[in-house]
Design a protein around this motif. Structure first.
Motif, PDB file in Angstrom:
ATOM      1  N   LEU A 139      36.789  36.323  38.702  1.00  0.00           N
ATOM      2  CA  LEU A 139      37.908  37.221  38.461  1.00  0.00           C
ATOM      3  C   LEU A 139      37.613  38.106  37.255  1.00  0.00           C
ATOM      4  O   LEU A 139      37.155  37.622  36.222  1.00  0.00           O
ATOM      5  CB  LEU A 139      39.186  36.419  38.212  1.00  0.00           C
ATOM      6  CG  LEU A 139      40.465  37.227  37.968  1.00  0.00           C
ATOM      7  CD1 LEU A 139      40.842  38.017  39.210  1.00  0.00           C
ATOM      8  CD2 LEU A 139      41.608  36.321  37.545  1.00  0.00           C
ATOM      9  N   ASN A 140      37.875  39.386  37.395  1.00  0.00           N
ATOM     10  CA  ASN A 140      37.635  40.338  36.319  1.00  0.00           C
ATOM     11  C   ASN A 140      38.390  39.900  35.065  1.00  0.00           C
ATOM     12  O   ASN A 140      39.580  39.586  35.116  1.00  0.00           O
ATOM     13  CB  ASN A 140      38.110  41.736  36.753  1.00  0.00           C
ATOM     14  CG  ASN A 140      37.652  42.821  35.783  1.00  0.00           C
ATOM     15  OD1 ASN A 140      37.861  42.710  34.581  1.00  0.00           O
ATOM     16  ND2 ASN A 140      37.042  43.856  36.315  1.00  0.00           N
ATOM     17  N   ASN A 193      38.204  39.838  43.650  1.00  0.00           N
ATOM     18  CA  ASN A 193      38.644  41.074  43.025  1.00  0.00           C
ATOM     19  C   ASN A 193      39.234  42.060  44.021  1.00  0.00           C
ATOM     20  O   ASN A 193      39.440  43.230  43.692  1.00  0.00           O
ATOM     21  CB  ASN A 193      37.479  41.725  42.267  1.00  0.00           C
ATOM     22  CG  ASN A 193      37.097  40.926  41.026  1.00  0.00           C
ATOM     23  OD1 ASN A 193      37.961  40.571  40.220  1.00  0.00           O
ATOM     24  ND2 ASN A 193      35.821  40.626  40.873  1.00  0.00           N
ATOM     25  N   LEU A 208      43.601  38.493  46.240  1.00  0.00           N
ATOM     26  CA  LEU A 208      44.178  37.993  44.993  1.00  0.00           C
ATOM     27  C   LEU A 208      45.670  37.716  45.166  1.00  0.00           C
ATOM     28  O   LEU A 208      46.212  36.779  44.571  1.00  0.00           O
ATOM     29  CB  LEU A 208      43.947  39.009  43.874  1.00  0.00           C
ATOM     30  CG  LEU A 208      44.089  38.505  42.433  1.00  0.00           C
ATOM     31  CD1 LEU A 208      43.169  37.328  42.177  1.00  0.00           C
ATOM     32  CD2 LEU A 208      43.816  39.632  41.454  1.00  0.00           C
TER      33      LEU A 208
END
Length: 480
Positions: free
Chosen positions: A184-185, A141, A146
């Motif tokens: 991952l959000n 995150n 990312l």
């Protein structure tokens, strides 16, 4: 004292995974034999037949699997980046110097032998992704980390799209499942899924209908994030205000003088500003996320026409429109899928029997030994045989996920999930397109479709995971 059997290459290897692999490969070879068998041929054991060629590829795949198991597990971690660079180089070389087959410039040809580099590039990308995400300081995150993941995935994806092999490129999108597994959000995953959904529905719905749909979806998503009725009503009031303003603008402007969508976009943005100001003053942070998705959707929708008309090729556009039911071409674009569904449906429950499939035998189904190999399964083995084959494939994918969960190092876990994601995507798309639930993309059914590149690449992909898992199991035993 360590037992001598601990030194064998098969010690620690997951036997169930290997058994599933053997069964699926055997089922594939039987299907290829049935699809390409010609009883009028002079020499049935000649290597001019697809089933004999596939038998040769199966032997080479098994030798390759043993070599993969012989290599130390640290080799795959150490050479992940060099393998990735090599995969990129092969893709570029195929783009520049490769042979064009079925509209895709994605093959190397050596006499009668064809090799498709993209199959091996998937392995390299999975290794590189596992290497990047297993670094000690990596955080899924964190924006910088990312971005590294995005670069690893997007470079081969971009080259594959340039090769006009969009179906193979979309397979790399399956890594989103891996990112989600690694934490991952979910709100970062939603825009990707939303883009795909909007691209499809933009062909089916009018701009006004899309506006109403977006209002309902975004209101529902905001309600899920925040249980306060006040925030829900504020957002709903904002978007309803935009709709009212749109109606007023369109009533004042003569028809045809201003594009409907641009009117919708302008008035909606005005309402969004009002909602954002109120949300900021009221500390309703979740509304900002929903508004971001809402505005992003409105901005993205006009680009779908450009993507569809300027990036996709004519046959790809036809396949999408045919899949959505917008056009009908029974003797052209729809022919393959229609014949595939007829073949599968004619198998009924028990199937017609080995070498008894009339749709397959008399050539009504094109690509019956490659992309549409599942038609042979459906017609000759029936519903029961199809369920058995799909069960074997699903069990293999679940086994890979289980192997990933018992890994003690992030590299092994991430790689196992990458393999599971690739196989799952291939199965869903390949089987889906043969029964009309997915557009035709031209990707093989793992371990079953005819082709040396595909079989050997999938074998390497799978047995690297098996090797990493075997190392983990050996370490656990020695630790005891």
């Amino acid at each position: 004292m360590t037992n001598n059997r601990h030194n064998g290459i098969f010690y620690g290897v997951d036997g169930w995974t290997v058994l599933l692999y053997v069964l699926i490969v055997a089922a594939g070879w039987i299907s290829i034999t049935s699809a390409s068998y010609d009883d009028s041929a002079a020499d049935l054991l000649s290597f001019s037949h697809f089933y004999m060629k596939q038998l040769m590829w199966i032997g080479m795949a098994w030798v390759t699997a043993i070599i993969v198991l012989l290599l130390d597990e640290r080799f795959y971690h150490m050479f992940a980046y060099p393998a990735y660079l090599g995969g990129i180089a092969l893709l570029v070389a195929a783009l520049l110097f490769g042979r064009e087959v079925n509209g895709a410039k994605a093959w190397f040809e050596f006499g009668s032998l064809r090799v498709q580099p993209v199959e091996f590039a998937k392995i390299a990308t999975a290794l590189a992704l596992a290497r990047v995400m297993s670094e000690y300081s990596f955080s899924i995150n964190r924006a910088g980390d990312l971005m590294k993941v995005a670069v690893v995935i997007c470079i081969p994806l971009f080259i594959i799209i340039l090769q006009n092999d969009t179906g193979s490129g979309i397979v790399l999108g399956s890594f989103l499942f891996v990112l989600y597994r690694e934490g991952l959000n979910k709100w970062l995953c939603i825009p990707v899924l939303l883009i795909a959904a909007l691209f499809i529905v933009s062909f089916l719905l009018s701009p006004m209908t899309l506006l109403v749909a977006l209002i309902l979806v975004c209101t529902l998503s905001e309600a899920m994030m925040n249980g306060q009725w006040r925030s829900r009503l504020v957002f709903l009031a904002a978007v309803m205000l935009s709709a009212i303003l749109l109606c007023l603008v369109m009533a004042l402007i003569a028809p045809g003088t201003l594009d409907l969508y641009h009117s919708l976009l302008t008035t909606t943005l005005a309402a969004v500003v009002f909602a954002a100001v109120y949300a900021y003053r009221s500390n309703l942070a979740n509304i900002f996320i929903t508004l971001g998705l809402f505005v992003g959707s409105l901005v993205f929708l006009p680009t779908t026409d450009y993507i569809f008309n300027s990036i996709l090729k004519q046959h790809q556009r036809d396949r999408i429109l045919s899949f959505l039911g917008i056009i009908s071409d029974p003797l052209g674009t729809d022919y393959n899928v229609n014949q595939a569904k007829i073949a599968i449906g004619s198998g009924n429950f028990w199937g017609k029997g080995f070498l008894e499939g009339t749709q397959i035998k008399y050539g009504f189904v094109p690509e019956k030994h490659t992309d549409f190999i599942f038609c042979t399964v459906g017609e000759e083995w029936g519903f029961l045989g199809s369920v058995v084959v799909l069960t074997l494939l699903c069990l293999l994918i679940l086994r890979l996920m289980r192997m990933g969960e018992r890994q003690q190092e992030p590299f092994g876990r991430i790689y196992c999930y990458c393999v599971a994601a690739i196989l799952l995507f291939h199965v869903l798309v390949n089987v889906g397109m043969t029964i009309g639930l997915m557009p035709v993309m031209g990707i093989p059914l793992p371990f079953m479709s005819y082709g040396g590149s595909s079989l050997i690449a999938f074998t390497i992909l799978l047995f690297i995971a098996v090797r990493l898992d075997a190392s983990t199991r050996q370490f656990s035993v020695h630790k005891l």
